[in-house]
Structure formats: C-alpha cells, structure tokens
Motif scaffolding. Structure first.
Motif, PDB file in Angstrom:
ATOM      1  N   SER A 159       0.817  -1.216   0.000  1.00 21.93           N
ATOM      2  CA  SER A 159       0.000   0.000   0.000  1.00 21.93           C
ATOM      3  C   SER A 159       0.850   1.264   0.000  1.00 21.93           C
ATOM      4  CB  SER A 159      -0.943   0.005   1.208  1.00 21.93           C
ATOM      5  OG  SER A 159      -0.233   0.198   2.421  1.00 21.93           O
TER       6      SER A 159
ATOM      7  N   HIS B  11       3.012   1.089  -3.528  1.00 17.91           N
ATOM      8  CA  HIS B  11       2.174   0.969  -4.727  1.00 17.91           C
ATOM      9  C   HIS B  11       2.781  -0.003  -5.738  1.00 17.91           C
ATOM     10  CE1 HIS B  11      -0.105   4.379  -3.208  1.00 17.91           C
ATOM     11  NE2 HIS B  11       1.013   5.056  -3.102  1.00 17.91           N
TER      12      HIS B  11
ATOM     13  N   ILE C 258      -6.818  -4.650  -2.684  1.00 20.71           N
ATOM     14  CA  ILE C 258      -5.903  -4.062  -3.662  1.00 20.71           C
ATOM     15  C   ILE C 258      -6.499  -4.165  -5.062  1.00 20.71           C
ATOM     16  CG2 ILE C 258      -3.614  -4.219  -4.737  1.00 20.71           C
ATOM     17  CD1 ILE C 258      -3.290  -3.330  -1.942  1.00 20.71           C
ATOM     18  N   GLU C 259      -6.444  -3.058  -5.810  1.00 25.78           N
ATOM     19  CA  GLU C 259      -6.765  -3.069  -7.229  1.00 25.78           C
ATOM     20  C   GLU C 259      -5.452  -3.028  -7.999  1.00 25.78           C
ATOM     21  OE1 GLU C 259      -9.314   0.180  -8.094  1.00 25.78           O
ATOM     22  OE2 GLU C 259     -11.133  -0.870  -7.442  1.00 25.78           O
ATOM     23  N   ARG C 260      -5.300  -3.960  -8.920  1.00 28.68           N
ATOM     24  CA  ARG C 260      -4.027  -4.117  -9.615  1.00 28.68           C
ATOM     25  C   ARG C 260      -4.247  -3.999 -11.118  1.00 28.68           C
ATOM     26  NH1 ARG C 260      -0.554  -9.449  -8.183  1.00 28.68           N
ATOM     27  NH2 ARG C 260       1.519  -8.814  -8.884  1.00 28.68           N
TER      28      ARG C 260
ATOM     29  N   ALA D 269      -0.710   0.469 -12.427  1.00 30.21           N
ATOM     30  CA  ALA D 269      -0.844   0.981 -11.071  1.00 30.21           C
ATOM     31  C   ALA D 269      -1.317  -0.095 -10.107  1.00 30.21           C
ATOM     32  CB  ALA D 269      -1.822   2.158 -11.048  1.00 30.21           C
TER      33      ALA D 269
ATOM     34  N   ARG E 156      -3.402   0.102  -6.502  1.00 32.94           N
ATOM     35  CA  ARG E 156      -4.122   1.042  -5.642  1.00 32.94           C
ATOM     36  C   ARG E 156      -4.942   0.291  -4.608  1.00 32.94           C
ATOM     37  NH1 ARG E 156      -5.027   3.241 -10.840  1.00 32.94           N
ATOM     38  NH2 ARG E 156      -4.024   5.265 -11.168  1.00 32.94           N
ATOM     39  N   LEU E 157      -5.171   0.967  -3.475  1.00 35.21           N
ATOM     40  CA  LEU E 157      -6.052   0.423  -2.453  1.00 35.21           C
ATOM     41  C   LEU E 157      -7.502   0.629  -2.862  1.00 35.21           C
ATOM     42  CD1 LEU E 157      -4.414   1.679   0.874  1.00 35.21           C
ATOM     43  CD2 LEU E 157      -4.295  -0.610  -0.090  1.00 35.21           C
ATOM     44  N   THR E 158      -8.334  -0.365  -2.581  1.00 37.94           N
ATOM     45  CA  THR E 158      -9.766  -0.176  -2.698  1.00 37.94           C
ATOM     46  C   THR E 158     -10.239   0.631  -1.484  1.00 37.94           C
ATOM     47  OG1 THR E 158     -10.260  -2.181  -1.462  1.00 37.94           O
ATOM     48  CG2 THR E 158      -9.962  -2.407  -3.857  1.00 37.94           C
TER      49      THR E 158
ATOM     50  N   ALA F  37      -8.210   0.835   1.987  1.00 39.50           N
ATOM     51  CA  ALA F  37      -7.820   2.064   2.687  1.00 39.50           C
ATOM     52  C   ALA F  37      -8.289   2.032   4.133  1.00 39.50           C
ATOM     53  CB  ALA F  37      -8.390   3.276   1.965  1.00 39.50           C
TER      54      ALA F  37
ATOM     55  N   GLN G 207       5.832   7.365   0.250  1.00 39.61           N
ATOM     56  CA  GLN G 207       5.829   5.909   0.181  1.00 39.61           C
ATOM     57  C   GLN G 207       6.491   5.285   1.406  1.00 39.61           C
ATOM     58  OE1 GLN G 207       6.997   4.190  -3.637  1.00 39.61           O
ATOM     59  NE2 GLN G 207       6.445   6.087  -4.659  1.00 39.61           N
TER      60      GLN G 207
ATOM     61  N   SER H 154       8.287   6.330 -12.188  1.00 37.62           N
ATOM     62  CA  SER H 154       6.926   6.804 -12.443  1.00 37.62           C
ATOM     63  C   SER H 154       6.876   8.268 -12.842  1.00 37.62           C
ATOM     64  CB  SER H 154       6.063   6.606 -11.199  1.00 37.62           C
ATOM     65  OG  SER H 154       6.545   7.381 -10.106  1.00 37.62           O
TER      66      SER H 154
END
Length: 285
Positions: free
Chosen positions: A17, A20, A52-54, A58, A60-62, A66, A112, A284
């Motif tokens: 998280s 990332h 987690i959305e992957r 990217a 990202r946290l759902t 979070a 981060q 990035s």
C-alpha cells in the motif's frame, strides 16, 4: 474457529500500500513478487474483502483496503508494543541525499516511506555528494544517495541519469556570445562536469548565477538569467534542453548510488524500502 491475522502478512500488505508496487514490496522484504501476491490473496480471502486493485500501470487500495490500512497500522504498532512491553526509543536513521539527486522524487519517496518506518526516526540531509560521502565515511550518516564518483567503489546502483543544458524557452544567448551559467558552488560534481565539457569544446562561458541549492539554480534558469546543467529527471517544468540548438557538448550520464552501512535490522529493512521507493518514484516520473 475465530480467524486470526498473520502479522507478517499484514506488514506485506502495508508495504504494498505504501510503495504501490508488489515488485518493490517483494524487494524490500527480500522475497518474490509471487510470495507477496499469495500473502495478499490469503489476507483478502480471510477478510472476505478486496483490498488491492491491480492493473498493468498501477497498484491502488480499494475503499476497503484504505479502511483496513488504518487498522493494520494500529495492529502492527500494538503487536510491536506487546513484544517489548513498553514503547521503546526509536533509533535514528540518518540519510544524506545529493541536491542534484533529490529532485521531485523526494516528496513521493517520503510519502511511500510513511508507515514503513514506524520503528525509526528519519533524518535527511541535502548537500553535495562529496561532502555527504565524507560524512558517511566519518560515521556521521548511516546511508547516502549520491552521484557515482569514478574513484568510489561499492554501493548499490539505483538509477542512471542523463544530463542536459536547461533554460527558459525565452532564453537568448547574449550578443557577446559568452554562455551564462547557473550552477552550484564548488565542489559540486555536476558543475565540474559542465565546466570541463565547455572548456574541452572551447566555448566561452561565465558563471552568472551561483545557487545554494538546485532549487535556486533552476529558478535562475526559469527566470531567463542563465543555462543550468541538470539531470533530465530533476529539471522542473518550464525549462527546455537547449544544448542541441546552441551546439553545446553532451554532458553524458551518471549513476545514482546508494551507500549504506547500517547494522541494525530495522535500519537495513528501512533502507531496502528506501531503495525500492526511490526507484519507484523515479520510474513513475
């Protein structure tokens, strides 16, 4: 049977998280991306929630992720407190970063790192590579992120920077033809590279602006006062590379190196996180 959370898995989730990136988290933990992915799959199955959305670009946290992250940090803190019996004095991790290295990545890098260094206090010094290396050799810094010096051995290569001659779009060479430069004062290594390149090319120049930091040097270039030799990665928006148009010599490339000698396990783990975070922020950009 009541389900229980595995602290190592929760720590892996927090690293993903914060960084990332499954790859960077695995690098920090000294394991594989597949192992980290498996840990998070088991955690999501245990909680019955997607955390987690992957995607190819990217991680990202759902919204559930979070919300869980806040509780996860509290859980890890409580776990560590239970092990020690009392809040312990957090050791200091002293880090030096070259001014010509820090650039815009410093903010996302520190973002981060947030949460991944709960056991440490971080002290960051910005300065010349040579001065920071002297302090590191004297034992006054745990680690430094600096430009590679030809005579220096060891260290971990983080990224490779390419340099250019940057100026404001409205910049015009003075009628006299002498190239106005904006640089840091000696012993700045980037200044030395630029000066040697101009002298070899027999191009007349004048150090019109000497800044106390790269931010000041870039500001002078943006104001149209002079041309600044900068790494492309850290050149701020509003500046363009005028080297080709003005027939200036190429400045080449330089590796960004991490030198570290932290014996404490928490510091070593933090430095692995730091290296991963720096690479992630630089890539990035």
């Amino acid at each position: 049977m009541t389900a229980t959370l595995d602290i190592a898995t929760v720590r892996a989730f927090l690293l993903v998280s914060e960084l990332h990136s499954f790859t960077r988290a695995a690098e920090t933990l000294g394991t594989t991306q597949a192992a980290v992915s498996l840990k998070l799959q088991r955690l999501e199955a245990l909680l019955g929630k997607r955390l987690i959305e992957r995607s190819p670009r990217a991680v990202r946290l759902t919204s559930d992720g979070a919300a869980f992250a806040e509780n996860a940090r509290a859980l890890v803190a409580a776990h560590d407190l239970a092990l020690t019996g009392a809040p312990r004095i957090r050791p200091l991790l002293s880090l030096g970063i070259s001014d010509h290295v820090a650039g815009p990545e410093l903010v996302p890098m520190l973002e981060q790192l947030h949460g991944a260094m709960a056991d440490l206090v971080l002290s960051v010094s910005i300065g010349f590579s040579r001065d920071l290396l002297d302090r590191y050799d004297a034992g006054k810094l745990d680690a430094v992120i600096v430009r590679q010096e030809a005579s220096r051995r060891g260290g971990e290569a983080l990224i490779t920077d390419e340099f250019g001659w940057f100026a404001a779009p409205r910049f015009r060479l003075p009628a006299a033809g002498t190239l106005p430069l904006a640089t840091l004062a000696p012993p700045c290594g980037v200044r030395s590279i630029a000066v040697r390149a101009l002298e070899r090319a027999r191009i007349s120049f004048s150090e019109t602006f000497v800044g106390g930091g790269v931010t000041a040097v870039a500001a002078a270039a943006r104001a149209g006062l002079a041309i600044a030799p900068l790494a492309r990665r850290i050149a701020p928006s509003g500046l363009i590379d005028v080297g080709t148009d003005l027939g200036l010599p190429k400045l080449g490339r330089s590796k960004v190196m991490l030198h570290a000698k932290a014996g404490d396990a928490a510091k070593r783990a933090a430095l692995r996180t730091l290296a991963a975070a720096f690479r992630s922020a630089a890539i990035s950009k």
